[in-house]
Design an enzyme around this catalytic site. Structure first.
Site, PDB file in Angstrom:
ATOM      1  N   LYS A  52       0.796  -1.039   0.201  1.00 20.15           N
ATOM      2  CA  LYS A  52      -0.137   0.017  -0.014  1.00 20.15           C
ATOM      3  C   LYS A  52       0.919   1.131  -0.079  1.00 20.15           C
ATOM      4  O   LYS A  52       0.584   2.298  -0.844  1.00 20.15           O
ATOM      5  CB  LYS A  52      -1.031   0.065   1.209  1.00 20.15           C
ATOM      6  CG  LYS A  52      -1.903  -0.895   0.812  1.00 20.15           C
ATOM      7  CD  LYS A  52      -2.725  -1.438   2.257  1.00 20.15           C
ATOM      8  CE  LYS A  52      -3.942  -2.608   2.018  1.00 20.15           C
ATOM      9  NZ  LYS A  52      -4.561  -2.919   3.108  1.00 20.15           N
ATOM     10  N   GLN A  96      -4.707  -1.472   9.278  1.00 23.13           N
ATOM     11  CA  GLN A  96      -4.516  -2.850   8.676  1.00 23.13           C
ATOM     12  C   GLN A  96      -5.362  -3.883   9.502  1.00 23.13           C
ATOM     13  O   GLN A  96      -4.952  -3.900  10.799  1.00 23.13           O
ATOM     14  CB  GLN A  96      -3.153  -3.158   8.251  1.00 23.13           C
ATOM     15  CG  GLN A  96      -2.776  -4.572   7.708  1.00 23.13           C
ATOM     16  CD  GLN A  96      -3.595  -4.506   6.236  1.00 23.13           C
ATOM     17  OE1 GLN A  96      -3.293  -3.481   5.582  1.00 23.13           O
ATOM     18  NE2 GLN A  96      -4.193  -5.695   5.898  1.00 23.13           N
ATOM     19  N   ASP A 119     -11.223   2.875   3.409  1.00 24.60           N
ATOM     20  CA  ASP A 119     -11.191   1.308   3.109  1.00 24.60           C
ATOM     21  C   ASP A 119     -12.883   1.231   2.819  1.00 24.60           C
ATOM     22  O   ASP A 119     -12.927   0.063   2.392  1.00 24.60           O
ATOM     23  CB  ASP A 119     -10.922   0.751   4.427  1.00 24.60           C
ATOM     24  CG  ASP A 119      -9.668  -0.251   4.389  1.00 24.60           C
ATOM     25  OD1 ASP A 119      -9.167  -0.497   3.131  1.00 24.60           O
ATOM     26  OD2 ASP A 119      -8.851  -0.411   5.175  1.00 24.60           O
TER      27      ASP A 119
END
Ligand code: NAP
Length: 281
Positions: A52, A96, A119
């Site tokens: 990422k 995460q 997200d």
């Protein structure tokens, strides 16, 4: 033999488009900044986080890295998220998953400001998606929609079967296919005669989390097959939820693993980051 849907190629095209957009925004004085939080040192999470950050670099977005020890408390994590929510220079926050067991994931997801929830997991983002309002879409299902559209596969009016109903893949996937006017069936572990249901699908999207579970006996001739699963087999080779070698001769289009859905997740995360930058215009 099925046409291969090349997620690596399509994700690169998307990232190149985003790089261009990010450069144009930068020229107008808008900088992108994604805060990436990892708690603990789970090796798979470390790989995702590294990829990422690399994608941010490629697009031209700054990434802030918070690598916190496993013992970090829920209160400490909430405090960091509070600071990042208030920081005007940060336009995306990503924590995460999975988090260590002593931290309530739902509480953390809830704490991220909806305008920075790149997200697309927060209840506000999910609610907006369900009722068709603007908001960040969850990256993996949004990536599947892009794979289908950019491969010129018609979705409208098609019978779509989604296998799996998790909050991050199956449920939002079904919603997005409905938004594209497919007729959608969602299957799960209690579905009776999964094979019979899957065999009706024009578009079969599999997110079960069981290696090579779907073989050609689940697939209608000429169906489009999208494999979301990622696993390592006994030889440490990546494979999906679909038995590719068995299914490919029967399908019209199919995604491989690796190189199918996987690369799209990060591309769509970058797309959400650029969307977030545009909001400061
Ligand atoms: P998950 O949370 O474990 O959910 C699995 C779903 O599959 C559940 O809804 C479960 O039903 C259903 N299921 C399990 N066994 C089944 C069976 N025998 N028949 C029918 N349905 C069954 O998994 P997930 O997070 O959605 O992930 C699914 C897969 O996608 C995993 O391999 C994961 O690694 C992969 N993944 C890939 C990406 C990517 O970027 N490519 C992103 C996320 C996930 P119940 O609800 O009834 O238990």
């Amino acid at each position: 033999m099925a046409n291969l849907i090349d997620g690596k190629l399509i994700s690169t095209q998307i990232k190149d488009e985003l790089k261009e957009e990010a450069a144009q925004l930068k020229a107008k004085g808008i900088e992108g900044c994604l805060a990436v939080i990892q708690v603990g040192s789970d090796p798979a999470s470390s790989v995702y986080v590294r990829n990422k950050k690399r994608a941010c670099e490629y697009i031209g977005i700054r990434s802030l890295s918070y690598e916190l020890p496993e013992e970090t408390t829920e209160a400490e994590l909430l405090e960091l998220i509070g600071k990042l929510n208030a920081d005007k220079s940060v336009n995306g926050i990503l924590c995460q998953l999975p988090l260590p067991k002593h931290i309530d994931e739902d509480k953390i997801i809830d704490a991220i400001a909806p305008q920075k929830d790149v997200d697309g997991f927060s209840p506000q983002s999910v609610g907006a998606m369900v009722i068709g309002k603007p908001g960040f879409l969850p990256c993996t299902p949004a990536g599947v929609i892009q794979l289908l559209k950019r491969s010129n596969i018609d979705i409208e009016g098609k019978n779509c079967v989604v296998v799996g109903r998790s909050n991050i893949v199956g449920k939002p996937m079904a919603m997005l296919m409905l938004r594209e006017n497919a007729t959608v069936t969602v299957c799960h572990s209690r579905t009776k005669d999964l094979k019979a249901v899957c065999s009706q699908a024009d578009i079969l999207i599999v997110a079960i989390g069981k290696p090579l579970y779907i073989d050609s006996s689940y697939v209608k001739d000429g169906a489009v097959v999208i494999d979301v699963g990622i696993h390592r087999d006994e030889n440490n080779k990546l494979c999906g939820d679909v038995n590719f070698d068995d299914v490919a001769p029967k399908a019209s289009y199919i995604t491989p693993v690796p190189g199918g859905v996987g690369p799209m997740t990060i591309a769509m995360l970058m797309s959400n980051c650029v969307e977030s930058m545009k909001k400061s215009l």
